[in-house]
Design an enzyme around this catalytic site. Structure first.
Site, PDB file in Angstrom:
ATOM      1  N   ARG A 233       0.882  -1.170   0.000  1.00 13.07           N
ATOM      2  CA  ARG A 233       0.000   0.000   0.000  1.00 13.07           C
ATOM      3  C   ARG A 233       0.921   1.222   0.000  1.00 13.07           C
ATOM      4  NH1 ARG A 233      -3.416  -2.961  -1.389  1.00 13.07           N
ATOM      5  NH2 ARG A 233      -5.399  -3.484  -0.365  1.00 13.07           N
ATOM      6  N   GLU A 262      -4.084   7.782  -4.736  1.00 14.29           N
ATOM      7  CA  GLU A 262      -4.416   7.075  -5.985  1.00 14.29           C
ATOM      8  C   GLU A 262      -5.760   7.568  -6.496  1.00 14.29           C
ATOM      9  OE1 GLU A 262      -4.136   2.846  -5.281  1.00 14.29           O
ATOM     10  OE2 GLU A 262      -2.090   3.021  -4.545  1.00 14.29           O
ATOM     11  N   HIS A 281      -1.830   0.539  -9.760  1.00 21.96           N
ATOM     12  CA  HIS A 281      -2.371  -0.414  -8.774  1.00 21.96           C
ATOM     13  C   HIS A 281      -2.985  -1.635  -9.491  1.00 21.96           C
ATOM     14  CE1 HIS A 281      -4.006  -0.722  -4.433  1.00 21.96           C
ATOM     15  NE2 HIS A 281      -3.843  -1.940  -4.950  1.00 21.96           N
TER      16      HIS A 281
END
Ligand code: NAP
Length: 321
Positions: A233, A262, A281
């Site tokens: 993360r 993000e 991601h």
């Protein structure tokens, strides 16, 4: 009939499966008020990539289970869910191999400058035989340091040790004897891992303990030629410190699948850096795995709602209530 709120679009067959058990209301999580209102009379919820705060659940008195289509559950306040008697389920295992593939692609792409040089070719810069300015560094035979040797860390270690003849070091709060036996992985303190590894790969969950676990001091402790890989993360790394370390040559480069914010903002300095491979991601993002995750999450939710689920439960304590 039970009501389920879905805040992520689901494959048709998965939606049909849920509809056999409940009324399914699909909501757009960016419409915050509508989303919260829908949760208020729901029995269950399924989705991913949206922060679910305690305040959003106030008044959701029927809510019995939430199912995240992910293995990580840092978008939830687990203690609060337990206090409310809400079961939280997640999708470990089904995404392990695809995510490990992404991690390894970041290792290879960063070391061999795959993205940078592919862009260079497309820009018409390849005008003569290449020289040292286009060389990368080897992956095979190097030392990989895995921070968080769990399911995904173990699958990365397998690729590294058996496929690329790498030496594998790792840190974990508890030992992982299976990885030690199968891949010769050696458990060391974080300081030793940082000082020794050619690739430092983060695969820990995001918790209060792991937040910013890689900051300026840890980056300084890495070898100057080392590459940081983060597919855990974004917040496990102090991104401002990383940007500085990449700019001043404290480390060689970074392969990143996750970021503090993000989508990565267009003005992020990371986007201008040739020694950074940045992905949106995509850890588990293959057609096969995303389908398997959605199916698994739907089955988890129905199992949690009818009280038959035994695995994939994040807050087991809730069952004791
Ligand atoms: P896992 O099996 O639970 O592995 C996590 C490992 O981290 C465990 O071995 C755990 O061991 C270790 N750990 C936890 N806290 C630690 C600490 N403070 N210091 C050192 N080690 C620590 O989970 P997983 O399935 O491999 O997934 C790991 C994470 O990857 C997820 O939580 C998620 O955030 C991330 N992920 C990202 C993507 C993506 O798209 N990029 C996809 C899937 C998963 P100990 O408890 O013994 O320390």
């Amino acid at each position: 009939m039970k009501k389920i709120v879905a805040w992520k679009s689901l494959p048709e067959d998965v939606l049909a499966y849920l509809q056999q058990h409940a009324e399914v209301v699909q909501v757009d999580a960016t419409q915050h008020e509508r989303f919260v209102a829908a949760l208020r009379d729901a029995d269950g919820g399924i989705g991913s990539s949206v922060k679910i705060t305690p305040a959003m659940l106030d008044g959701a008195s029927r809510l019995k289970a939430l199912s995240t289509i992910s293995v990580g559950f840092d978008q939830f306040d687990v203690d609060d869910l337990t206090r409310r008697g809400i079961v939280l389920t997640h999708t470990p295992d089904v995404l392990t191999e695809s995510t490990a593939d992404t991690v390894f692609s970041l290792i290879l792409a960063s070391a061999r400058r795959v993205v940078d040089l592919a862009n260079w070719v497309k820009a018409g810069e390849w005008k003569e035989s290449i020289g040292p300015a286009q060389f990368g560094v080897d992956v095979h035979g190097k030392t990989l340091g895995i921070v968080g040797m769990g399911r995904i860390g173990g699958a990365v270690a397998r690729r590294a040790a058996l496929g690329f003849n790498m030496r594998v070091l790792y840190t974990n709060r508890s030992p992982n004897p299976a990885a030690e036996k199968a891949y010769g992985a050696q458990r060391v303190e974080l300081a030793e891992l940082l000082a020794t590894a050619d690739f430092v790969c983060l695969q820990v969950p995001l918790t209060a303990e792991t937040k910013h676990m890689i900051g300026a001091p840890q980056l300084k402790a890495m070898k100057r030629d080392a590459i940081l890989i983060n597919a855990s993360r974004g917040a496990t790394v102090d991104e401002a410190a990383l940007i500085e370390a990449l700019a001043d040559g404290t480390i060689r480069g970074a392969g990143l699948d996750v970021f503090q914010t993000e989508p990565l903002p267009a003005d992020s300095p990371l986007l201008q850096m040739h020694n950074v491979v940045a992905l949106p991601h995509i850890g588990s993002a293959t057609h096969e795995t995303r389908h398997a995750m959605a199916k698994n999450a739907a089955e988890n939710l129905i199992g949690a709602l009818d009280g038959t689920l035994t695995g994939n439960i994040v807050n087991r304590d809730v069952l004791k209530k």
